[in-house]
Design a protein around this motif. Sequence first.
Motif, PDB file in Angstrom:
ATOM      1  N   GLU A 169     -44.632  49.724  -9.764  1.00 16.44           N
ATOM      2  CA  GLU A 169     -45.831  50.469  -9.404  1.00 16.44           C
ATOM      3  C   GLU A 169     -46.021  50.601  -7.904  1.00 16.44           C
ATOM      4  O   GLU A 169     -46.770  51.464  -7.456  1.00 16.44           O
ATOM      5  CB  GLU A 169     -47.068  49.798 -10.020  1.00 16.44           C
ATOM      6  CG  GLU A 169     -46.980  49.616 -11.512  1.00 16.44           C
ATOM      7  CD  GLU A 169     -46.871  50.925 -12.264  1.00 16.44           C
ATOM      8  OE1 GLU A 169     -47.577  51.880 -11.903  1.00 16.44           O
ATOM      9  OE2 GLU A 169     -46.062  50.996 -13.200  1.00 16.44           O
ATOM     10  N   GLY A 170     -45.408  49.722  -7.102  1.00 16.14           N
ATOM     11  CA  GLY A 170     -45.563  49.795  -5.656  1.00 16.14           C
ATOM     12  C   GLY A 170     -45.406  48.445  -4.989  1.00 16.14           C
ATOM     13  O   GLY A 170     -44.834  47.514  -5.553  1.00 16.14           O
TER      14      GLY A 170
ATOM     15  N   MET B 217     -54.656  51.264  -4.673  1.00 13.21           N
ATOM     16  CA  MET B 217     -54.866  51.207  -6.110  1.00 13.21           C
ATOM     17  C   MET B 217     -55.707  49.994  -6.476  1.00 13.21           C
ATOM     18  O   MET B 217     -55.762  49.015  -5.747  1.00 13.21           O
ATOM     19  CB  MET B 217     -53.524  51.104  -6.827  1.00 13.21           C
ATOM     20  CG  MET B 217     -52.614  52.279  -6.563  1.00 13.21           C
ATOM     21  SD  MET B 217     -51.040  52.072  -7.379  1.00 13.21           S
ATOM     22  CE  MET B 217     -51.490  52.542  -9.026  1.00 13.21           C
TER      23      MET B 217
ATOM     24  N   PRO C  20     -49.222  52.219  -3.317  1.00 13.15           N
ATOM     25  CA  PRO C  20     -48.633  52.760  -4.548  1.00 13.15           C
ATOM     26  C   PRO C  20     -47.261  53.371  -4.301  1.00 13.15           C
ATOM     27  O   PRO C  20     -46.923  53.772  -3.189  1.00 13.15           O
ATOM     28  CB  PRO C  20     -49.643  53.816  -4.991  1.00 13.15           C
ATOM     29  CG  PRO C  20     -50.460  54.126  -3.809  1.00 13.15           C
ATOM     30  CD  PRO C  20     -50.404  52.943  -2.897  1.00 13.15           C
TER      31      PRO C  20
ATOM     32  N   ARG D  57     -52.599  47.073  -1.473  1.00 13.88           N
ATOM     33  CA  ARG D  57     -51.612  47.704  -2.335  1.00 13.88           C
ATOM     34  C   ARG D  57     -51.172  49.052  -1.768  1.00 13.88           C
ATOM     35  O   ARG D  57     -51.989  49.819  -1.285  1.00 13.88           O
ATOM     36  CB  ARG D  57     -52.191  47.922  -3.728  1.00 13.88           C
ATOM     37  CG  ARG D  57     -52.251  46.641  -4.513  1.00 13.88           C
ATOM     38  CD  ARG D  57     -53.438  46.607  -5.444  1.00 13.88           C
ATOM     39  NE  ARG D  57     -53.552  45.326  -6.116  1.00 13.88           N
ATOM     40  CZ  ARG D  57     -54.103  44.266  -5.579  1.00 13.88           C
ATOM     41  NH1 ARG D  57     -54.558  44.311  -4.360  1.00 13.88           N
ATOM     42  NH2 ARG D  57     -54.190  43.136  -6.240  1.00 13.88           N
TER      43      ARG D  57
ATOM     44  N   MET E 153     -52.513  48.560 -10.597  1.00 12.61           N
ATOM     45  CA  MET E 153     -51.288  48.074  -9.955  1.00 12.61           C
ATOM     46  C   MET E 153     -50.492  47.190 -10.897  1.00 12.61           C
ATOM     47  O   MET E 153     -49.279  47.156 -10.848  1.00 12.61           O
ATOM     48  CB  MET E 153     -51.658  47.294  -8.689  1.00 12.61           C
ATOM     49  CG  MET E 153     -50.475  46.801  -7.922  1.00 12.61           C
ATOM     50  SD  MET E 153     -49.514  48.157  -7.292  1.00 12.61           S
ATOM     51  CE  MET E 153     -48.382  47.295  -6.250  1.00 12.61           C
TER      52      MET E 153
END
Length: 165
Positions: free
Chosen positions: A81-82, A2, A91, A89, A7
């Motif tokens: 969000e993750g 992301m 997700p 990142r 994010m």
Amino acid sequence: MMSDESMTQGAQGGRSIPLYRERMLPRWWVWVITTALVSMVAIAYGAALGAAAGWVVAAAGLALVTALIVITSPVLQITTEGIRVGRARLPRHAIGTAVALSPEDVRAARGPGCDARLFVALRPWHASTAVRVDVADPDDPHPAWLITTRDPERLLATVAATMVP
């Protein structure tokens, strides 16, 4: 993966609040070694150019080394969000199972015969405690993330509490 903005944005467009955050700073012995190395250079300059030059080199060297260590120590962060490690990142929809690894498991995961496709965020000063997070997205090139952490149980509890649909 992301973007930075997606994010950090929450469901209503606000900023996502970190539920777990850890900067992977080195242990005490790394600081002692770097201080000793900077001190040796400062003493050499002080002996050659005078005490004032030695103190300037010591202050500048310690400031530079401290800044480099802090800047290069990645941040592990879990939000709704993750997962984020440094700039990478993962997700929420791509997070699979997560398990804590024993020191033997960590050595096996990064030793001969390990899967070279793993996303590895291990730091030598924390390599005995890590978590493996499987990636549920079949399009992701990494089958799992191997992440160093000081508190694997707390990280696992946060992932379990927030990432379950």
